[in-house]
Design an enzyme around this catalytic site. Structure first.
Site, PDB file in Angstrom:
ATOM      1  N   CYS A 248      49.030  42.569  18.873  1.00 43.97           N
ATOM      2  CA  CYS A 248      48.639  41.190  19.155  1.00 43.97           C
ATOM      3  C   CYS A 248      48.880  40.245  17.986  1.00 43.97           C
ATOM      4  CB  CYS A 248      47.193  41.120  19.629  1.00 43.97           C
ATOM      5  SG  CYS A 248      45.948  41.633  18.425  1.00 43.97           S
TER       6      CYS A 248
ATOM      7  N   HIS B 153      48.896  36.800  25.353  1.00 43.56           N
ATOM      8  CA  HIS B 153      48.530  37.818  24.372  1.00 43.56           C
ATOM      9  C   HIS B 153      49.231  39.129  24.695  1.00 43.56           C
ATOM     10  CE1 HIS B 153      45.485  40.122  26.860  1.00 43.56           C
ATOM     11  NE2 HIS B 153      45.776  39.082  27.627  1.00 43.56           N
TER      12      HIS B 153
ATOM     13  N   HIS C 221      40.894  41.045  18.560  1.00 48.33           N
ATOM     14  CA  HIS C 221      42.075  40.778  19.377  1.00 48.33           C
ATOM     15  C   HIS C 221      42.327  39.278  19.340  1.00 48.33           C
ATOM     16  CE1 HIS C 221      45.052  41.399  22.477  1.00 48.33           C
ATOM     17  NE2 HIS C 221      44.479  40.494  23.254  1.00 48.33           N
TER      18      HIS C 221
END
Length: 173
Positions: free
Chosen positions: A80, A143, A131
């Site tokens: 990510c 993402h 994240h």
């Protein structure tokens, strides 16, 4: 009464189709004396995406489905934070740190209500894990999912609602 029912039947599909045809345009369309079988509809309003949104969506289409790989930084697999760093550099010409930890410290914190295209969206997914994604609009963000790769998700998703942490504004847009 018959005319009202006919009008309702003819306009209901337009009202629920999500197009940008106004009610007045629909009335004009069906009340016209056009004898041909084809009807031309002129869109009165079509929202224009910002240049940032266009750049982010371009990146999404180029990377859609690329699998997640911890530490990865290519189309063979990407995590990510690498995806965020690569997107900001290649599409927005903005340098940001490589890790989620440092990315979460860039810019200024904003509320969900204030979120704009290009803001970074952070989640606490474990005791020491984070994240990150990039906010698009209407609660959507791009993402890298561990299961589905590069995707667009929503903040209203049960998982993301539960793990939402914060939004950071990096760009002045």
């Amino acid at each position: 009464m018959k005319k009202a029912k006919k009008y309702l039947i003819l306009t209901l599909p337009l009202l629920f189709s999500g197009c940008s045809l106004s009610l007045q345009s629909a009335k004009n369309l069906f009340n016209s004396s056009n004898n041909t079988n084809t009807i031309s509809i002129k869109k009165e309003y079509e929202p224009q995406k910002s240049e940032i949104a266009k750049a982010l969506l371009s990146q999404y289409h180029e990377w859609k489905g690329v699998k997640y790989r911890y530490g990865g930084n290519s189309k063979n697999g990407i995590d990510c934070s690498a995806f965020i760093q690569r997107t900001f550099k290649s599409k927005l010409n903005v340098k940001i740190p490589r890790t989620t930890y440092y990315q979460s410290r860039v810019g200024k914190k904003v509320s969900k209500k204030e979120a704009k295209v290009g803001d970074l969206v952070f989640f606490k997914t474990g005791k020491n894990s984070r994240h990150v994604g990039i906010y698009l609009d209407d609660g959507r963000f791009i993402h890298v999912s561990r299961k589905k790769g590069v995707i667009i998700s929503t903040l209203d998703n049960v998982y993301f609602k539960k793990h939402f942490w914060k939004i950071q504004r990096v760009l002045e847009n």
